[in-house]
Design an enzyme around this catalytic site. Sequence first.
Site, PDB file in Angstrom:
ATOM      1  CB  CYS A 120      36.708  19.059 -14.488  1.00 24.55           C
ATOM      2  SG  CYS A 120      36.527  18.114 -13.016  1.00 24.55           S
ATOM      3  CD  GLU A 149      44.097  20.760  -6.828  1.00 21.65           C
ATOM      4  OE1 GLU A 149      43.202  20.374  -7.577  1.00 21.65           O
ATOM      5  OE2 GLU A 149      44.342  20.237  -5.720  1.00 21.65           O
ATOM      6  N   GLY A 194      35.319  18.587  -7.049  1.00 21.30           N
ATOM      7  CA  GLY A 194      33.976  18.037  -7.195  1.00 21.30           C
ATOM      8  C   GLY A 194      33.068  19.046  -7.861  1.00 21.30           C
ATOM      9  CB  SER A 195      29.441  19.168  -8.076  1.00 20.49           C
ATOM     10  OG  SER A 195      29.083  19.105  -6.713  1.00 20.49           O
ATOM     11  CD  GLU A 209      41.550  22.832  -9.391  1.00 17.57           C
ATOM     12  OE1 GLU A 209      40.889  23.138 -10.399  1.00 17.57           O
ATOM     13  OE2 GLU A 209      42.651  23.346  -9.118  1.00 17.57           O
ATOM     14  CG  ASN A 251      36.458  12.913 -12.089  1.00 15.69           C
ATOM     15  OD1 ASN A 251      36.833  13.098 -10.931  1.00 15.69           O
ATOM     16  ND2 ASN A 251      36.623  13.804 -13.022  1.00 15.69           N
ATOM     17  N   GLY A 263      31.186  22.452  -3.799  1.00 21.22           N
ATOM     18  CA  GLY A 263      32.286  23.402  -3.558  1.00 21.22           C
ATOM     19  C   GLY A 263      31.792  24.624  -2.801  1.00 21.22           C
TER      20      GLY A 263
END
Length: 514
Positions: free
Chosen positions: A308, A487, A251-252, A273, A176, A256
Amino acid sequence: MTDLAMTDNQTAAMQNAAQALAETRRLSGKVLIDGQLRKAQAEENFEVIHPGDLSVIGQAPKCGKADVDTAVEVAHKAFVKWKTVAARDRGRMLQKAADAIEANAAMVERVLALDTGNALRTQARPETGSSIDLTRMFGGLAGELKGETIPSAHPDVLQYSTRDPVGVVAGIIPWNAPLFLFVAKVAPAIAAGNTVVVKTAEQAPFCVLFLAEIMNRELPPGVLNVISGYGEDCGKPLVEHPAVRKVTFTGSLAVGQAIASYAAPKLCPVTLELGGKNPSIVLQDADLDLAIPGIIDGMRYTRQGQACTAGTRVFVQESIYDQVVAGVTAKLADIKLGNPMDEATDMGAIISAEQFQRTLHYMEIAHNTPDARVLFGGQRPSDPELGKGYFYPPTLLDGLPLTSELCQDEIFGPVATVLPFTSFDEMIVNANDTPYGLAANLWTRDLSRAMEYVDRIEAGFVQVNQCVAPRSNVSYGGLKMSGLGKEYALDSMLNHFTCSKTVLINRGTPNPGL
Ligand code: ADP
């Protein structure tokens, strides 16, 4: 805009697409290992499409264990030397890499738009700019890799801690915001003296490979390696490789959790994340000139809602509900859906068939929910040009119960729900009623309410009277099921990509301080 200008834009869009396509074809079938773009060991490839017209833009290698092993071995070998390069010199190389991206920015953003379907002007260009910014920032921060001295009980004993790289870092990234998320992982890791192997997302591999190729010219071979492939075949063996000492993932939630479980047996630290189902809240005293465009920015409609941090649950105090809804829907009409490569386009295409179907699926639920109202959008565009790709308009719904999947699940498409509220306390409880805790936005002029919201909201990235995207030097990460770690700032480099030794050195005094 005049017809003539439109023609110019469309002509430029075709040229942009053709130039980017030449690059994706050149990168087709390749990985970046040991400083070289080369053919993968994997025999099989998968097709990558441009979401704007579903044309095939290239083939990416379906790397498996063989390519993973080679990339990690190369990175491991490069680590032995890279960690001895002075931190300032590593930083300087990264800054040169940022300069090189900047010099090639026009092509980088085109490849990014072609790969992702994100609009050139509103998304691909700003993402390229923020990726340069972030790379440059971590390059400059390399000198901050300092340990501490620890007060000693005896003058003959020196006590201190070191700040060392951890080794080979595995990065797994989504599609994304592929460039920004790539540099968010590799820039701090490399600055800190680690070497990296990144697996790109299967939907958008070329823009990352292209960026890595540019950055690689300023780095020693083997420091930055990029492979492509599917999650189970490529991501899993990468995380599990014994030489990988740190994993960083965006990601999802489900993936994760899987990645954390692969890393657990070797006690390998993981930064995650993950998703969000973020509230955007408007109190009745809010400045609506800020709140109305803020809600739209917050929805990340110009990235097709594929963010997100998208504020997909809009809570509006009842007394101003109609006014806010009218203001938002009026502005949504200004968003121009179209060819991502066209400078006139605000909003491009959804990344893939899977994500497109996901949006359609949730819209079907909405259409079948009694009392649900489509306030804006809600139908595929009728323009036949847009029918060639995964285009869906910005969509705003209300009348859905909080328990609806549309109010609970991360849709990752251009769909938001609005909900009226009367009680602040009840609204905060509802806003927090999701497993996620990523981002939250509030508009109010009441400082005391704003402070109460900051205190009570369960989110890691909290904004008041604005909803900007995460950026360099602002620590970003989620609470609850939205992730582990932060991050984009100095602390991420220090906390996630280094380890330390505590050292006690005695000049020769027996039993000092005992
Ligand atoms: P999204 O839903 O945004 O596509 P995913 O979490 O499915 O996000 O994918 C993000 C990244 O994780 C991609 O690079 C994908 O290939 C990778 N991935 C998916 N499944 C796995 C897995 N089981 N192990 C490791 N990586 C995976």
